[in-house]
Design a protein around this motif. Structure first.
Motif, PDB file in Angstrom:
ATOM      1  N   GLY A 404      -6.119 -11.134  -6.264  1.00 42.75           N
ATOM      2  CA  GLY A 404      -6.579 -10.033  -5.429  1.00 42.75           C
ATOM      3  C   GLY A 404      -5.501  -9.017  -5.094  1.00 42.75           C
ATOM      4  N   ILE A 405      -4.260  -9.302  -5.451  1.00 45.59           N
ATOM      5  CA  ILE A 405      -3.153  -8.367  -5.169  1.00 45.59           C
ATOM      6  C   ILE A 405      -2.990  -7.450  -6.371  1.00 45.59           C
ATOM      7  CG2 ILE A 405      -0.739  -8.141  -4.491  1.00 45.59           C
ATOM      8  CD1 ILE A 405      -0.865 -10.941  -3.351  1.00 45.59           C
ATOM      9  N   LYS A 406      -3.258  -6.166  -6.201  1.00 44.39           N
ATOM     10  CA  LYS A 406      -3.336  -5.216  -7.305  1.00 44.39           C
ATOM     11  C   LYS A 406      -2.041  -5.171  -8.120  1.00 44.39           C
ATOM     12  CE  LYS A 406      -7.396  -3.719  -5.909  1.00 44.39           C
ATOM     13  NZ  LYS A 406      -8.636  -4.093  -6.634  1.00 44.39           N
ATOM     14  N   LYS A 407      -2.202  -5.100  -9.454  1.00 43.06           N
ATOM     15  CA  LYS A 407      -1.029  -4.995 -10.326  1.00 43.06           C
ATOM     16  C   LYS A 407      -1.279  -4.142 -11.572  1.00 43.06           C
ATOM     17  CE  LYS A 407      -2.019  -9.401 -12.694  1.00 43.06           C
ATOM     18  NZ  LYS A 407      -1.521 -10.768 -12.986  1.00 43.06           N
ATOM     19  N   GLU A 408      -2.540  -3.862 -11.928  1.00 43.48           N
ATOM     20  CA  GLU A 408      -2.801  -2.985 -13.065  1.00 43.48           C
ATOM     21  C   GLU A 408      -2.282  -1.588 -12.759  1.00 43.48           C
ATOM     22  OE1 GLU A 408      -3.951  -3.875 -15.928  1.00 43.48           O
ATOM     23  OE2 GLU A 408      -4.526  -5.941 -15.429  1.00 43.48           O
ATOM     24  N   ILE A 409      -1.768  -0.914 -13.760  1.00 40.51           N
ATOM     25  CA  ILE A 409      -1.137   0.397 -13.559  1.00 40.51           C
ATOM     26  C   ILE A 409      -2.082   1.367 -12.870  1.00 40.51           C
ATOM     27  CG2 ILE A 409      -0.245   2.445 -14.741  1.00 40.51           C
ATOM     28  CD1 ILE A 409       1.078   0.548 -16.760  1.00 40.51           C
ATOM     29  N   ASP A 410      -3.315   1.487 -13.377  1.00 41.94           N
ATOM     30  CA  ASP A 410      -4.274   2.427 -12.778  1.00 41.94           C
ATOM     31  C   ASP A 410      -4.593   2.041 -11.335  1.00 41.94           C
ATOM     32  OD1 ASP A 410      -4.335   3.851 -15.109  1.00 41.94           O
ATOM     33  OD2 ASP A 410      -6.240   3.022 -15.814  1.00 41.94           O
ATOM     34  N   ASP A 411      -4.714   0.737 -11.072  1.00 37.71           N
ATOM     35  CA  ASP A 411      -5.012   0.275  -9.713  1.00 37.71           C
ATOM     36  C   ASP A 411      -3.863   0.590  -8.756  1.00 37.71           C
ATOM     37  OD1 ASP A 411      -7.483  -0.706 -10.440  1.00 37.71           O
ATOM     38  OD2 ASP A 411      -6.759  -2.743 -10.786  1.00 37.71           O
ATOM     39  N   VAL A 412      -2.628   0.394  -9.241  1.00 37.81           N
ATOM     40  CA  VAL A 412      -1.457   0.661  -8.400  1.00 37.81           C
ATOM     41  C   VAL A 412      -1.380   2.145  -8.057  1.00 37.81           C
ATOM     42  CG1 VAL A 412       1.071   0.737  -8.370  1.00 37.81           C
ATOM     43  CG2 VAL A 412      -0.107  -1.333  -9.161  1.00 37.81           C
ATOM     44  N   GLU A 413      -1.550   3.003  -9.068  1.00 35.79           N
ATOM     45  CA  GLU A 413      -1.468   4.442  -8.811  1.00 35.79           C
ATOM     46  C   GLU A 413      -2.623   4.916  -7.936  1.00 35.79           C
ATOM     47  OE1 GLU A 413       1.110   6.015 -12.630  1.00 35.79           O
ATOM     48  OE2 GLU A 413      -1.061   6.314 -12.658  1.00 35.79           O
ATOM     49  N   ARG A 414      -3.797   4.321  -8.116  1.00 35.13           N
ATOM     50  CA  ARG A 414      -4.939   4.678  -7.270  1.00 35.13           C
ATOM     51  C   ARG A 414      -4.680   4.242  -5.827  1.00 35.13           C
ATOM     52  NH1 ARG A 414      -8.439   1.836  -9.757  1.00 35.13           N
ATOM     53  NH2 ARG A 414      -8.750   3.378 -11.398  1.00 35.13           N
ATOM     54  N   LEU A 415      -4.065   3.067  -5.663  1.00 33.29           N
ATOM     55  CA  LEU A 415      -3.755   2.549  -4.329  1.00 33.29           C
ATOM     56  C   LEU A 415      -2.811   3.481  -3.577  1.00 33.29           C
ATOM     57  CD1 LEU A 415      -4.177  -0.052  -2.546  1.00 33.29           C
ATOM     58  CD2 LEU A 415      -2.088  -0.945  -3.574  1.00 33.29           C
ATOM     59  N   LEU A 416      -1.894   4.113  -4.318  1.00 31.07           N
ATOM     60  CA  LEU A 416      -0.871   4.955  -3.699  1.00 31.07           C
ATOM     61  C   LEU A 416      -1.240   6.441  -3.698  1.00 31.07           C
ATOM     62  CD1 LEU A 416       2.280   3.283  -5.330  1.00 31.07           C
ATOM     63  CD2 LEU A 416       1.358   2.890  -3.038  1.00 31.07           C
TER      64      LEU A 416
END
Length: 421
Positions: A404-416
């Motif tokens: 559940g802890i985001k690590k995919e590149i798109d997910d990380v950039e979307r999170l930030l």
């Protein structure tokens, strides 16, 4: 039957007949003069009792005539408690440990002597003493368990001394459903702490401001304790494997990466998570390549895990994947260069200790929990990337407890994406 009763029952089943087994919680360690480190009970003792109090002992007696477990605690001392705080009553210790035979530590020596000095009878005589001979376990200020075992051997020459540590390790490495739930709770709490950091960091902050914040956040949310000293490392500092908190003076800079290696505990069980983020919310092309190589290796190792493999096997597999990915992405010119940029192991056992008990050479079993933490570190580029998950070995493969802890590149950039920089 309680969790602690089940653990003691499993240990009883593998203890030799006609034996006495001893485990100790330990004593407080002096930091300087009359200042002591915060007490932390020996994990093997804690595993079998749930008791986090110094000067405590556990005794197993196993022979055909008697199969009992005894817990020993210091007596109530009103004067001492006014100085150092409340101690467990025998009733409280019994409730925590599910042990009914709870006695004063003042009776320990006499009860041990009664067991070891028993005369031959129809059931046989105690001829084996099992004791945890791990380094640094103290039963008093100047006596380690190793010294104590030698003293007992001199007093009872016919007594066979054995180390109980390997037996407990075999139990501790295979996690129960209760333990898995506690690990998941620790991981979920860690994820919440990470999200708090991501919502509140700013360019220009120093690394230690984030490590301090993570500890404070835990303390103000269910009084969470750290699994280990938090590592926050940005830019070139992220190429240092265990960037110490005393040196976390680096300034968060636009364009750099920041690496988190951190975790909270839940009832003693440790989360150990690493994630790497672009400080400005967007990976550069080169950062993306390094991150992609590490991420693909992280996922490949998790997929590779199954019973029968060893941690050493996981390491060899990780190295081959990092070589392949780094060559494909043009990060290295030849495969031999990987040794320069990947310098640690991909995995260790996880549980009551962050680097939990267990041998790297032992085949993995269902119920083992291990980390998966490949990384690549390029000091000359100011780029260090590590991605670490906590993974349960199952009957057929593995289950990522920290998925559940985001690590995919798109997910990380979307999170930030919606942050202000």
């Amino acid at each position: 039957m309680s969790e602690f009763e089940l653990r003691r029952r499993k240990l009883f089943d593998i203890l030799p007949e006609n034996s006495v087994s001893l485990l100790f919680s330990g004593v407080s360690k002096i930091r300087s003069e009359d200042d002591y480190y915060l007490f932390f009970a020996n994990r093997n003792f804690f595993y079998l009792t749930g008791i986090e109090q110094e000067h405590s002992a556990l005794m197993f007696v196993k022979c055909p005539g008697e199969k009992k477990v005894y817990l020993f605690l210091d007596d109530h001392d009103e004067v001492k408690e006014r100085w150092t705080g409340k101690r467990l009553s025998f009733e409280e210790a019994s409730e925590i440990s599910s042990l009914t035979n709870v006695y004063s530590s003042s009776t320990f020596d006499s009860m041990l002597e009664m067991a070891l000095a028993a005369t031959d009878n129809a059931y046989g005589k105690i001829d084996k003493l099992l004791i945890d001979l791990s380094d640094e376990i103290k039963i008093s200020k100047n006596t380690s368990t190793q010294v104590y075992a030698n003293e007992l051997k001199e007093k009872y020459p016919s007594l066979e001394i054995q180390n109980i540590y390997p037996l407990i390790v075999d139990l501790r490495t295979v996690k129960s459903e209760y333990e898995i739930k506690e690990l998941e709770e620790a991981i979920n709490a860690t994820n919440t702490g990470i999200n708090d950091l991501l919502a509140n960091y700013e360019v220009g902050m120093r690394e230690h401001e984030l490590s301090d914040r993570f500890e404070y956040f835990g303390r103000t949310h269910n009084r969470r304790k750290l699994s280990f000293e938090t590592i926050i490392a940005s830019g070139k500092d992220a190429t240092i494997m265990h960037h110490p908190i005393a040196q976390q003076e680096g300034v968060l800079k636009d364009g750099d990466l920041i690496l988190f290696d951190l975790g909270y505990r839940s009832n003693g069980y440790c989360a150990d998570i690493s994630r790497t983020y672009p400080i400005n919310g967007k990976f550069s092309d080169l950062q993306r390549k390094v991150y992609e190589a590490v991420l693909n290796t992280n996922k490949a190792v998790i997929e590779y895990i199954k019973p029968g493999l060893t941690i050493a096997d996981l390491q060899a597999f990780a190295i081959e994947n990092l070589k392949k990915e780094s060559m494909r992405l043009g990060l290295i010119k030849n495969e031999e260069e990987i040794a320069k940029y990947y310098i640690h192991n991909v995995s260790h056992f996880l549980g009551l200790d962050t680097h939990d008990v267990g041998e790297r050479s032992r085949p993995l079993k269902p119920g083992n929990v291990v980390t998966v933490e490949p990384g690549l570190y390029f000091p000359e580029l100011n780029i260090g990337v590590r991605i670490e998950d906590d993974v349960l070995v199952t009957e057929t493969g593995s289950r990522n407890l920290s998925r559940g802890i985001k690590k995919e590149i798109d997910d990380v950039e979307r999170l930030l994406k919606n942050r202000k920089y």
